[in-house]
Design a protein around this motif. Structure first.
Motif, short mmCIF file in Angstrom:
data_model
loop_
_atom_site.label_atom_id
_atom_site.label_comp_id
_atom_site.label_asym_id
_atom_site.label_seq_id
_atom_site.Cartn_x
_atom_site.Cartn_y
_atom_site.Cartn_z
N MET A 1 -6.31 27.59 16.75
CA MET A 1 -6.78 28.97 16.93
C MET A 1 -7.55 29.39 15.69
N GLU A 2 -8.85 29.53 15.87
CA GLU A 2 -9.71 29.73 14.71
C GLU A 2 -9.49 31.06 14.00
N ASP A 3 -9.00 32.08 14.71
CA ASP A 3 -8.80 33.39 14.09
C ASP A 3 -7.36 33.63 13.66
N ALA A 4 -6.50 32.63 13.80
CA ALA A 4 -5.08 32.82 13.47
C ALA A 4 -4.87 33.19 12.01
N LYS A 5 -5.76 32.71 11.12
CA LYS A 5 -5.59 32.99 9.70
C LYS A 5 -5.73 34.48 9.38
N LEU A 6 -6.21 35.27 10.34
CA LEU A 6 -6.24 36.73 10.14
C LEU A 6 -4.85 37.28 9.91
N LEU A 7 -3.83 36.62 10.46
CA LEU A 7 -2.46 37.08 10.28
C LEU A 7 -2.09 37.15 8.81
N LEU A 8 -2.55 36.17 8.03
CA LEU A 8 -2.32 36.18 6.58
C LEU A 8 -3.34 37.02 5.86
N ALA A 9 -4.59 36.96 6.31
CA ALA A 9 -5.66 37.67 5.61
C ALA A 9 -5.45 39.18 5.63
N LYS A 10 -4.83 39.69 6.69
CA LYS A 10 -4.63 41.13 6.82
C LYS A 10 -3.33 41.62 6.18
N LYS A 11 -2.55 40.70 5.65
CA LYS A 11 -1.28 41.07 5.05
C LYS A 11 -1.48 41.70 3.69
N LYS A 124 1.87 12.18 9.70
CA LYS A 124 1.86 12.00 11.15
C LYS A 124 2.59 13.14 11.85
N SER A 125 3.66 13.62 11.22
CA SER A 125 4.40 14.75 11.79
C SER A 125 3.54 16.00 11.82
N MET A 126 2.74 16.19 10.74
CA MET A 126 1.86 17.35 10.67
C MET A 126 0.80 17.29 11.77
N TYR A 127 0.18 16.12 11.95
CA TYR A 127 -0.83 15.95 12.99
C TYR A 127 -0.23 16.18 14.38
N LYS A 128 0.97 15.63 14.57
CA LYS A 128 1.64 15.81 15.85
C LYS A 128 1.96 17.28 16.09
N TYR A 129 2.33 17.98 15.04
CA TYR A 129 2.63 19.41 15.15
C TYR A 129 1.39 20.17 15.61
N LEU A 130 0.25 19.92 14.98
CA LEU A 130 -0.98 20.60 15.36
C LEU A 130 -1.35 20.32 16.81
N GLU A 131 -1.13 19.08 17.23
CA GLU A 131 -1.43 18.70 18.61
C GLU A 131 -0.53 19.44 19.59
N LYS A 132 0.78 19.46 19.31
CA LYS A 132 1.74 20.11 20.19
C LYS A 132 1.59 21.64 20.16
N PHE A 133 1.15 22.16 19.03
CA PHE A 133 0.94 23.60 18.92
C PHE A 133 -0.14 24.05 19.91
N GLU A 134 -1.17 23.26 20.06
CA GLU A 134 -2.32 23.67 20.88
C GLU A 134 -2.15 23.33 22.35
N SER A 135 -1.34 22.34 22.68
CA SER A 135 -1.17 21.98 24.09
C SER A 135 0.11 21.17 24.26
N ASP A 136 0.98 21.62 25.17
CA ASP A 136 2.22 20.89 25.39
C ASP A 136 2.82 21.27 26.74
N ILE A 137 3.09 20.29 27.56
CA ILE A 137 3.86 20.49 28.78
C ILE A 137 4.96 19.44 28.76
N TYR A 138 6.17 19.89 28.47
CA TYR A 138 7.28 18.96 28.31
C TYR A 138 8.56 19.60 28.82
N LYS A 139 9.14 18.97 29.82
CA LYS A 139 10.39 19.46 30.41
C LYS A 139 10.25 20.93 30.82
#
Length: 377
Positions: A1-11, A124-139
């Protein structure tokens, strides 16, 4: 999410760490709260803001140590996921999250959260996290970040996906259409009001049995989040303030209601609150596009789902304000207006106490938390 960093920028943060230490090459955040809620998220954002300002070039691993906690609701841990996403993708920090969580029907989805991948500093865990954050259908978990350039056909496909997902998990047939429609309508609103990407997250709990009645009950928990410089009611406010003579009679009613409500504005009910509820009115839209007429049936759908629910917790936050959805205030009058009050009078009456609260964080954009406890088949 390209605008997610606004959450920190606006703090807006203080000058010193409250809960963070630096030890042996690690930045360690120590959570002090037993129930991890909006205030907890605000404390974490504050320390991260100070860290970024004080040490902008240092990329030591960050350990977020939450301890034994209970998340207040689904949206709370989704915000934590978003913060970790920002730290890893936008700022390049290795992130570890440590916690033991007490589950309940509102937050059982934490068992499918990508946060569980952040138990070490392995890349590898970090890359997997980013992948799962953006798309995941599991159980029992459905997650998708939808791009701002997707169209109505994409929305329709996502709605079908969510409907099939819910049906597969045994959700009552009577609720599936409403649940999928609510979720996708919120995603569509992200494009209309904020022109932003949108995170959709849905989970369905294991069935719960009650001692006082027969049948199985499912927790259906939904979060929909978009980040933008535009808040929920901004587009409609701009449209109304730049009156150009082309508004329909319904917009003239909104203008008259604003004049009446200006006598009510105070610390508990603000002009921002007015434009937030005005954005939910039938055939009212902040968009300048002629093909978007607004007036969605969103609140009607939420009201219907709440009435079917054994329990529910539904609200949104945008900017510094929260709007709570209570089905008794979501009934349209004969002309299609929502009063958000006991009298169901949008034009002349102030919304009911408790509909609006001060947000615990500043949310650049709009975030929804919809929790329903619904009887299964």
């Amino acid at each position: 999410m390209e605008d997610a960093k606004l959450l920190l920028a606006k703090k807006k943060a203080g000058r010193n760490f409250k809960n963070t230490t630096i030890q042996k090459g690690y930045i360690i955040y120590h959570n002090r709260d037993r129930v991890f809620n909006g205030f907890s998220i605000d404390n974490l954002l504050s320390d991260i803001h100070v860290l970024r300002k004080r040490y902008p070039k240092i990329k030591m691993p960050i350990i977020i140590n939450l301890g034994q906690i209970e998340f207040a609701d689904k949206l709370t841990y989704v915000f934590l996921e978003i913060i970790c996403y920002i730290l890893i993708k936008e700022y390049g920090y290795p992130v570890v999250v440590e916690f033991k969580c007490k589950h309940n029907i509102w937050i059982e989805g934490i068992s499918s959260s990508p946060l569980l991948l952040l138990n070490n500093t392995n890349k590898k865990s970090m890359y997997k996290y980013l992948e799962k954050f953006e798309s995941d259908i599991y159980k029992k978990h459905y997650r998708k970040v939808m791009g701002k350039n997707e169209d109505k056909e994409d929305l329709s496909k996502r709605m079908d996906d969510i409907a099939y997902f819910l049906k597969y998990l045994g959700v009552n047939e009577d609720c599936i259409d409403e649940l999928s429609e609510v979720t996708i309508e919120l995603a569509g609103n992200a494009w209309e009001h904020a022109e932003a990407e949108c995170l959709i997250d849905v989970d369905v709990t294991e069935p719960y049995l009650r001692e006082d009645t027969e049948g199985r009950y499912f927790g259906i928990n939904i979060s929909v989040v978009n980040f933008s410089e535009k808040l929920l009611g901004d587009a409609l406010k701009d449209k109304m303030q730049n009156w150009n003579g082309v508004h329909t009679e319904r917009y003239k009613v909104v203008e008259k209601a604003h004049k009446n409500h200006s006598n009510f504005f105070d610390e508990l009910y603000t002009e921002e609150d007015f434009y937030n509820i005005a954005s939910f009115q039938h055939k009212i839209s902040g968009s300048m596009r002629k093909d978007l007429t607004g007036g969605t049936g969103l609140t009607k759908l939420i009201s219907s789902l709440e009435k079917r629910s054994d329990s529910h917790r539904c609200y949104l936050i945008s900017g510094n304000r929260a709007v709570w959805f209570y089905h008794q205030y979501l009934e349209y009058d004969k002309e299609g207006w929502l009063g958000f009050n006991d009298e169901n009078d949008f034009l002349n009456r102030r919304p009911a106490n408790g509909v609006f609260t001060q947000g615990t964080i500043y949310m650049p954009g709009t975030a929804y938390n919809l929790n329903f406890v619904i009887k299964g088949d």
